[in-house]
Design a protein around this motif. Structure first.
Motif, PDB file in Angstrom:
ATOM      1  N   GLN A  24       7.967  11.052   0.149  1.00  0.00           N
ATOM      2  CA  GLN A  24       8.411   9.854  -0.400  1.00  0.00           C
ATOM      3  C   GLN A  24       7.215   8.907  -0.349  1.00  0.00           C
ATOM      4  O   GLN A  24       6.456   8.657   0.501  1.00  0.00           O
ATOM      5  N   LEU A  25       6.881   8.363  -1.737  1.00  0.00           N
ATOM      6  CA  LEU A  25       5.873   7.543  -1.868  1.00  0.00           C
ATOM      7  C   LEU A  25       5.983   6.056  -2.032  1.00  0.00           C
ATOM      8  O   LEU A  25       5.269   5.135  -2.220  1.00  0.00           O
ATOM      9  N   ALA A  26       7.415   5.847  -2.425  1.00  0.00           N
ATOM     10  CA  ALA A  26       8.024   4.388  -2.590  1.00  0.00           C
ATOM     11  C   ALA A  26       9.142   4.186  -1.654  1.00  0.00           C
ATOM     12  O   ALA A  26       9.605   4.987  -1.136  1.00  0.00           O
ATOM     13  N   PRO A  27       9.523   2.843  -1.583  1.00  0.00           N
ATOM     14  CA  PRO A  27      10.453   2.383  -0.691  1.00  0.00           C
ATOM     15  C   PRO A  27      11.937   3.128  -1.404  1.00  0.00           C
ATOM     16  O   PRO A  27      11.891   3.462  -2.621  1.00  0.00           O
ATOM     17  N   SER A  28      13.012   3.162  -0.863  1.00  0.00           N
ATOM     18  CA  SER A  28      14.182   3.592  -1.234  1.00  0.00           C
ATOM     19  C   SER A  28      14.995   2.828  -2.283  1.00  0.00           C
ATOM     20  O   SER A  28      14.706   1.368  -2.145  1.00  0.00           O
ATOM     21  N   TYR A  29      15.600   3.415  -3.296  1.00  0.00           N
ATOM     22  CA  TYR A  29      16.190   2.290  -4.124  1.00  0.00           C
ATOM     23  C   TYR A  29      17.362   1.635  -3.450  1.00  0.00           C
ATOM     24  O   TYR A  29      17.918   1.925  -2.411  1.00  0.00           O
ATOM     25  N   ASN A  30      17.439   0.313  -3.750  1.00  0.00           N
ATOM     26  CA  ASN A  30      18.688  -0.435  -3.017  1.00  0.00           C
ATOM     27  C   ASN A  30      19.382  -1.228  -4.344  1.00  0.00           C
ATOM     28  O   ASN A  30      18.846  -1.950  -4.724  1.00  0.00           O
ATOM     29  N   GLN A  31      20.576  -0.780  -4.343  1.00  0.00           N
ATOM     30  CA  GLN A  31      21.366  -1.371  -5.411  1.00  0.00           C
ATOM     31  C   GLN A  31      21.721  -2.552  -5.359  1.00  0.00           C
ATOM     32  O   GLN A  31      21.917  -3.353  -6.248  1.00  0.00           O
ATOM     33  N   ALA A  87      11.782  -6.284   3.441  1.00  0.00           N
ATOM     34  CA  ALA A  87      12.444  -5.589   4.663  1.00  0.00           C
ATOM     35  C   ALA A  87      12.747  -3.893   4.375  1.00  0.00           C
ATOM     36  O   ALA A  87      12.940  -3.319   5.427  1.00  0.00           O
ATOM     37  N   ARG A  88      12.514  -3.371   3.333  1.00  0.00           N
ATOM     38  CA  ARG A  88      12.633  -1.768   3.276  1.00  0.00           C
ATOM     39  C   ARG A  88      11.368  -1.261   3.720  1.00  0.00           C
ATOM     40  O   ARG A  88      10.338  -1.654   3.597  1.00  0.00           O
ATOM     41  N   PHE A  89      11.681  -0.111   4.261  1.00  0.00           N
ATOM     42  CA  PHE A  89      10.618   0.723   4.789  1.00  0.00           C
ATOM     43  C   PHE A  89       9.658   1.329   3.511  1.00  0.00           C
ATOM     44  O   PHE A  89      10.063   1.686   2.579  1.00  0.00           O
ATOM     45  N   THR A  90       8.423   1.012   4.040  1.00  0.00           N
ATOM     46  CA  THR A  90       7.366   1.607   2.835  1.00  0.00           C
ATOM     47  C   THR A  90       6.747   2.919   3.530  1.00  0.00           C
ATOM     48  O   THR A  90       6.170   2.771   4.608  1.00  0.00           O
ATOM     49  N   PRO A  91       6.654   3.899   2.946  1.00  0.00           N
ATOM     50  CA  PRO A  91       6.199   5.161   3.182  1.00  0.00           C
ATOM     51  C   PRO A  91       4.742   5.097   3.472  1.00  0.00           C
ATOM     52  O   PRO A  91       3.993   4.546   2.555  1.00  0.00           O
ATOM     53  N   ARG A  92       4.060   5.693   4.496  1.00  0.00           N
ATOM     54  CA  ARG A  92       2.686   5.906   4.565  1.00  0.00           C
ATOM     55  C   ARG A  92       2.357   7.110   4.701  1.00  0.00           C
ATOM     56  O   ARG A  92       2.843   7.919   5.479  1.00  0.00           O
ATOM     57  N   ASN A  93       1.626   7.867   3.865  1.00  0.00           N
ATOM     58  CA  ASN A  93       1.224   9.177   3.936  1.00  0.00           C
ATOM     59  C   ASN A  93       0.031   9.432   3.127  1.00  0.00           C
ATOM     60  O   ASN A  93      -0.735   8.727   2.669  1.00  0.00           O
ATOM     61  N   LYS A  94      -0.477  10.620   3.457  1.00  0.00           N
ATOM     62  CA  LYS A  94      -1.782  11.260   3.032  1.00  0.00           C
ATOM     63  C   LYS A  94      -1.803  11.175   1.662  1.00  0.00           C
ATOM     64  O   LYS A  94      -2.806  10.887   0.838  1.00  0.00           O
ATOM     65  N   VAL A  95      -0.875  11.354   0.745  1.00  0.00           N
ATOM     66  CA  VAL A  95      -0.702  11.738  -0.585  1.00  0.00           C
ATOM     67  C   VAL A  95      -1.104  10.164  -1.287  1.00  0.00           C
ATOM     68  O   VAL A  95      -1.877  10.269  -2.097  1.00  0.00           O
ATOM     69  N   ARG A  96      -0.293   9.382  -0.794  1.00  0.00           N
ATOM     70  CA  ARG A  96      -0.621   7.969  -1.237  1.00  0.00           C
ATOM     71  C   ARG A  96      -1.976   7.508  -0.971  1.00  0.00           C
ATOM     72  O   ARG A  96      -2.796   6.950  -1.870  1.00  0.00           O
ATOM     73  N   GLU A  99       2.376  -2.862   0.411  1.00  0.00           N
ATOM     74  CA  GLU A  99       2.894  -3.978  -0.349  1.00  0.00           C
ATOM     75  C   GLU A  99       3.733  -3.031  -1.498  1.00  0.00           C
ATOM     76  O   GLU A  99       3.349  -1.911  -2.050  1.00  0.00           O
ATOM     77  N   ILE A 100       4.823  -3.933  -1.759  1.00  0.00           N
ATOM     78  CA  ILE A 100       6.101  -3.233  -2.824  1.00  0.00           C
ATOM     79  C   ILE A 100       5.759  -4.223  -4.073  1.00  0.00           C
ATOM     80  O   ILE A 100       5.764  -5.457  -3.888  1.00  0.00           O
ATOM     81  N   PRO A 101       5.729  -3.804  -5.116  1.00  0.00           N
ATOM     82  CA  PRO A 101       5.521  -4.147  -6.412  1.00  0.00           C
ATOM     83  C   PRO A 101       6.459  -5.200  -6.582  1.00  0.00           C
ATOM     84  O   PRO A 101       6.067  -6.379  -7.298  1.00  0.00           O
ATOM     85  N   SER A 102       7.739  -4.789  -6.569  1.00  0.00           N
ATOM     86  CA  SER A 102       8.770  -5.949  -6.882  1.00  0.00           C
ATOM     87  C   SER A 102       8.734  -6.914  -6.129  1.00  0.00           C
ATOM     88  O   SER A 102       9.059  -8.192  -6.273  1.00  0.00           O
ATOM     89  N   ALA A 103       8.317  -6.917  -4.861  1.00  0.00           N
ATOM     90  CA  ALA A 103       8.382  -8.048  -3.676  1.00  0.00           C
ATOM     91  C   ALA A 103       7.632  -9.104  -4.237  1.00  0.00           C
ATOM     92  O   ALA A 103       7.460 -10.199  -4.114  1.00  0.00           O
ATOM     93  N   THR A 104       6.210  -8.338  -4.653  1.00  0.00           N
ATOM     94  CA  THR A 104       5.098  -9.217  -5.149  1.00  0.00           C
ATOM     95  C   THR A 104       5.519 -10.201  -6.493  1.00  0.00           C
ATOM     96  O   THR A 104       5.222 -11.138  -6.615  1.00  0.00           O
ATOM     97  N   ALA A 105       6.125  -9.357  -7.306  1.00  0.00           N
ATOM     98  CA  ALA A 105       6.655 -10.162  -8.347  1.00  0.00           C
ATOM     99  C   ALA A 105       7.646 -11.044  -8.379  1.00  0.00           C
ATOM    100  O   ALA A 105       7.546 -12.130  -8.846  1.00  0.00           O
ATOM    101  N   LEU A 106       8.423 -10.767  -7.416  1.00  0.00           N
ATOM    102  CA  LEU A 106       9.465 -11.798  -7.020  1.00  0.00           C
ATOM    103  C   LEU A 106       8.877 -12.990  -6.253  1.00  0.00           C
ATOM    104  O   LEU A 106       9.297 -14.176  -6.466  1.00  0.00           O
ATOM    105  N   GLU A 107       7.794 -12.933  -5.383  1.00  0.00           N
ATOM    106  CA  GLU A 107       7.181 -14.012  -4.675  1.00  0.00           C
ATOM    107  C   GLU A 107       6.523 -14.845  -5.779  1.00  0.00           C
ATOM    108  O   GLU A 107       6.433 -16.043  -5.553  1.00  0.00           O
ATOM    109  N   ARG A 108       6.042 -14.053  -6.777  1.00  0.00           N
ATOM    110  CA  ARG A 108       5.190 -14.859  -7.882  1.00  0.00           C
ATOM    111  C   ARG A 108       6.305 -15.724  -8.735  1.00  0.00           C
ATOM    112  O   ARG A 108       5.865 -16.677  -9.269  1.00  0.00           O
ATOM    113  N   ILE A 109       7.539 -15.341  -8.930  1.00  0.00           N
ATOM    114  CA  ILE A 109       8.632 -15.892  -9.518  1.00  0.00           C
ATOM    115  C   ILE A 109       8.956 -17.187  -8.678  1.00  0.00           C
ATOM    116  O   ILE A 109       8.859 -18.345  -9.227  1.00  0.00           O
ATOM    117  N   TYR A 110       8.892 -16.863  -7.357  1.00  0.00           N
ATOM    118  CA  TYR A 110       9.391 -17.922  -6.619  1.00  0.00           C
ATOM    119  C   TYR A 110       8.081 -19.053  -6.640  1.00  0.00           C
ATOM    120  O   TYR A 110       8.469 -20.406  -6.697  1.00  0.00           O
TER     121      TYR A 110
END
Length: 168
Positions: free
Chosen positions: A27-34, A86-95, A114-125
């Motif tokens: 897993q290289l990214a956080p899980s999808y959250n509908q 708040a989502r788990f962000t995987p840390r692994n050797k591949v990443r 760092e999660i790209p969508s969270a960064t983008a949402l923070e910039r909107i804020y």
């Protein structure tokens, strides 16, 4: 006969290893959250409706009429940033190796966790806070409205693209 038996063992071992490794995923990214995607989509609509309301610019004297809209949007984006982070962000050797390779090529990478969508949402804020401050002090011109809207659309596109890509 011995070579046939040896071939069968090698094939059996290969199939066993294939079965084991095919069930492993990295897993290289956080899980999808509908729920998060639904929230971002709803706030995108509310934000574009707000921009339609102020499209021709505003006057400082009528700021009080718009203040509740600003507060609702800013509060909603602040909550979405928290939810995205708040989502788990995987840390692994591949990443880690991928980031190291990108850095060597001079390509900027996200910081660990760092999660790209969270960064983008923070910039909107942040953009909405700046727009509210400008509107409160002097109103916003047509050109300023277009600039704020353009900036928010870029960040919104980044957030939605990233989150929708996680759906896989």
């Amino acid at each position: 006969m011995k070579s046939l038996l040896k071939l069968a063992r090698v094939c059996g071992l290969f199939l066993l290893l294939l079965g084991i490794f095919s069930s492993c995923t990295v897993q290289l990214a956080p899980s999808y959250n509908q729920e998060l995607v639904t929230g971002i989509t709803a706030q995108n609509k509310a934000t574009m409706e707000f921009f339609a309301m102020v499209a021709l610019g505003t006057k400082q004297s009528t700021y009080a009429n718009r203040e509740p809209y600003y507060n609702q949007l800013i509060g909603s984006f602040d909550a979405l940033v928290t939810q995205a982070n708040a989502r788990f962000t995987p840390r692994n050797k591949v990443r880690q190796k991928a980031n190291e390779a990108l850095k060597k090529k001079g390509i900027p990478v996200l910081e660990e966790g760092e999660i790209p969508s969270a960064t983008a949402l923070e910039r909107i804020y942040t953009t909405l806070v700046k727009m509210r401050e400008t509107d409160q002090k002097q109103g916003v011109t047509l050109t300023e409205v277009q600039a704020f809207k353009g900036q928010i659309k870029i960040y919104m596109d980044q957030a939605l693209t990233y989150e929708n890509a996680l759906e896989r």
